[in-house]
Write an enzyme that holds these catalytic residues in place. Structure first.
Site, mmCIF file in Angstrom:
data_model
loop_
_atom_site.group_PDB
_atom_site.id
_atom_site.type_symbol
_atom_site.label_atom_id
_atom_site.label_comp_id
_atom_site.label_asym_id
_atom_site.label_seq_id
_atom_site.Cartn_x
_atom_site.Cartn_y
_atom_site.Cartn_z
ATOM 1 N N GLY A 15 0.777 -1.092 0.094
ATOM 2 C CA GLY A 15 0.013 -0.056 0.034
ATOM 3 C C GLY A 15 0.885 1.407 -0.171
ATOM 4 N N ARG A 76 1.321 -5.367 -5.883
ATOM 5 C CA ARG A 76 1.019 -6.458 -4.891
ATOM 6 C C ARG A 76 1.673 -7.373 -5.882
ATOM 7 N NH1 ARG A 76 -2.622 -3.432 -1.646
ATOM 8 N NH2 ARG A 76 -1.449 -3.213 0.388
ATOM 9 N N ASP A 107 4.673 -4.706 6.432
ATOM 10 C CA ASP A 107 5.439 -6.025 6.920
ATOM 11 C C ASP A 107 5.649 -7.133 5.773
ATOM 12 O OD1 ASP A 107 2.670 -6.321 6.739
ATOM 13 O OD2 ASP A 107 2.408 -7.370 8.663
ATOM 14 N N THR A 129 3.871 3.106 5.692
ATOM 15 C CA THR A 129 2.437 2.723 5.552
ATOM 16 C C THR A 129 1.671 3.624 6.627
ATOM 17 O OG1 THR A 129 0.990 0.983 6.747
ATOM 18 C CG2 THR A 129 3.290 1.187 7.482
ATOM 19 N N ASP A 131 -0.856 2.887 8.306
ATOM 20 C CA ASP A 131 -1.475 2.274 9.579
ATOM 21 C C ASP A 131 -0.735 2.229 10.772
ATOM 22 O OD1 ASP A 131 -3.337 1.391 7.502
ATOM 23 O OD2 ASP A 131 -2.233 -0.262 7.013
ATOM 24 N N ASP A 133 0.998 -0.051 11.747
ATOM 25 C CA ASP A 133 0.935 -1.119 12.473
ATOM 26 C C ASP A 133 2.251 -1.978 12.456
ATOM 27 O OD1 ASP A 133 1.028 -1.600 9.783
ATOM 28 O OD2 ASP A 133 -0.744 -2.943 9.765
ATOM 29 N N ARG A 175 -6.175 -0.370 8.667
ATOM 30 C CA ARG A 175 -6.313 -1.951 8.810
ATOM 31 C C ARG A 175 -6.701 -2.568 10.282
ATOM 32 N NH1 ARG A 175 -1.955 -5.355 5.240
ATOM 33 N NH2 ARG A 175 -0.334 -4.404 6.652
HETATM 34 P P1 ADP Z 1 2.679 -4.344 2.818
HETATM 35 O O1 ADP Z 1 3.982 -4.201 2.494
HETATM 36 O O2 ADP Z 1 2.091 -2.991 2.772
HETATM 37 O O3 ADP Z 1 2.320 -5.260 3.971
HETATM 38 P P2 ADP Z 1 1.729 -6.601 1.246
HETATM 39 O O4 ADP Z 1 1.533 -7.294 2.536
HETATM 40 O O5 ADP Z 1 0.914 -6.647 0.085
HETATM 41 O O6 ADP Z 1 1.890 -5.033 1.678
HETATM 42 O O7 ADP Z 1 3.089 -7.015 0.811
HETATM 43 C C1 ADP Z 1 3.940 -6.294 -0.407
HETATM 44 C C2 ADP Z 1 4.335 -7.384 -1.335
HETATM 45 O O8 ADP Z 1 5.618 -7.815 -0.682
HETATM 46 C C3 ADP Z 1 3.767 -8.621 -1.914
HETATM 47 O O9 ADP Z 1 2.911 -8.218 -2.843
HETATM 48 C C4 ADP Z 1 4.899 -9.470 -2.186
HETATM 49 O O10 ADP Z 1 5.237 -9.044 -3.398
HETATM 50 C C5 ADP Z 1 5.752 -9.169 -0.984
HETATM 51 N N1 ADP Z 1 5.642 -10.267 0.045
HETATM 52 C C6 ADP Z 1 4.764 -10.193 1.155
HETATM 53 N N2 ADP Z 1 4.732 -11.371 1.770
HETATM 54 C C7 ADP Z 1 5.870 -12.055 1.285
HETATM 55 C C8 ADP Z 1 6.727 -13.233 1.783
HETATM 56 N N3 ADP Z 1 6.141 -14.041 2.699
HETATM 57 N N4 ADP Z 1 7.712 -13.527 1.021
HETATM 58 C C9 ADP Z 1 7.925 -12.911 -0.004
HETATM 59 N N5 ADP Z 1 7.467 -11.693 -0.425
HETATM 60 C C10 ADP Z 1 6.447 -11.300 0.325
#
Ligand code: ADP
Length: 355
Positions: A15, A76, A107, A129, A131, A133, A175
């Protein structure tokens, strides 16, 4: 300094958040200043997989600090979670001689940064972010701007509520975290704040509303965290009307508060974080996220940051704490207790002084 790093990459993922551009600017200028080339990776990890790379100069980033969103775009990317996707990303790094990456996001982005670090591409995470969080850091880049955007909207709603003797329920992003809701609730003099972290006492709020109304108060603001769900926040409107007789409207600013000009606090936290990330990466540090603890900018191991999040949410798995020392576990517990105390204290103040 031994010149192991000739070129680094910077990306934004997950995000978007206001202030991400300020991190990109700081990373680019700091690295160039330290004698290292910089490339931007467009569209987060999918840009890395699909070889969307552009060189960055100081001039390219000179004027981006006042812009919300991310000029490197975000995405994403599920493919990045697969070994095949990961290998494509590593191949892109090899092709462009990218020796390390600064990954800005939440995260999920940090999980990706760990996966790359383990496979030989050193990465450092910087928060981006709204949030807030991420338990390991007191604040995240974007949080302050989002709160101030909610505040500006809430103040406008107050004006019209006052004119028409109304209540307005505002559902805010975050969130599952109630940071934006509780902070803006206090700042807006909200008669009620509903968040996931605390049971919401509707009856007590109705009582306070009726008492305030009797004393002559014409306008009411109620802030609800999106984590409680649309059914809860939208349903509350009717319940307030039924229980207090006060005409009530609903507003969901949603992504409006994800955009906009970053505040001074976000810009400068972003700049300090970006600078620190480059400094550490070039010193050979990786697999950490840049955090703020009581005003200080500090690196925290990504694994530690993810586990303390899980501990805070009460979602620890059986072997999560393996490999951490007793001292580290005690530190994590203290951090979680600090967060809980923050919500307890804030809730007490909101319920006591907001009317
Ligand atoms: P944020 O970083 O805001 O928490 P996401 O949870 O959508 O957003 O994660 C962003 C991107 O990071 C994902 O689209 C993916 O490409 C990568 N990612 C998320 N989780 C994992 C994971 N367990 N292992 C590898 N890459 C990950």
């Amino acid at each position: 300094m031994e010149k192991k790093f000739r070129k680094i990459g910077v990306l934004t993922s997950g995000g978007d958040a206001p202030g991400m551009n300020c991190v990109i600017k700081a990373v680019t200028c700091a690295a160039i200043d330290m004698g290292v080339e910089v490339v931007g990776i467009l569209g987060g990890y999918s840009g890395l997989i699909n070889d969307r790379i552009r060189p960055l100069s100081k001039l390219d980033v000179a004027d981006i600090v006042a812009r919300g969103g991310t000029f490197l775009y975000s995405d994403r990317c599920d493919e990045f979670k697969t070994e095949e996707g990961m290998q494509k990303a590593i191949a892109t790094c090899k092709k462009h001689n990218i020796d390390g990456i600064i990954a800005i996001g939440g995260d999920g982005t940090f999980r990706g940064a760990t996966d790359l670090s383990i496979r030989g591409v050193p990465c450092i995470g910087v928060s981006g972010t709204i949030d807030n969080d991420i338990t390991a850091t007191d604040i995240t880049v974007g949080y302050d701007t989002a709160m101030n955007s909610v505040l500006a909207l809430g103040d406008r709603l107050r004006d019209t509520c006052e004119s028409h003797c109304r209540c307005n329920v505002i559902e805010v992003m975050g969130r599952h975290a109630g940071y934006i809701a509780i902070e803006t609730g206090l700042a807006l003099n909200a008669i009620g704040v509903a968040i996931n972290e605390f049971p919401f006492d509707k009856e007590a709020m109705y009582k306070r509303m009726k008492a305030s109304q009797k004393a002559g108060q014409r306008s009411f603001i109620v802030v609800v965290a999106e984590g409680l769900g649309a059914e809860f926040s939208e349903g509350l409107v009717k319940e307030i009307e039924e229980n207090t007789g006060i005409e009530t409207r609903f507003v969901r600013p949603a992504h409006i508060v994800r955009g906009g000009i970053p505040t001074l606090a976000d810009r400068n936290f972003a700049a300090r974080s970006g600078y620190k990330a480059v400094e550490l990466l070039l010193q050979g540090v990786s697999d950490v996220v840049i955090c703020s603890r009581h005003g200080e900018i500090v690196p925290v191991e990504i694994k530690y940051a993810l586990i303390v999040d899980r501990m805070y949410k009460g979602k620890l798995k059986e072997y999560d704490l393996d490999g951490f020392s007793d001292k580290q576990i005690a530190e994590m517990e203290a951090l979680c207790a600090e967060r809980r105390k923050y919500f307890t204290d804030m809730y007490k103040i909101v319920n006591s002084i907001c009317c």
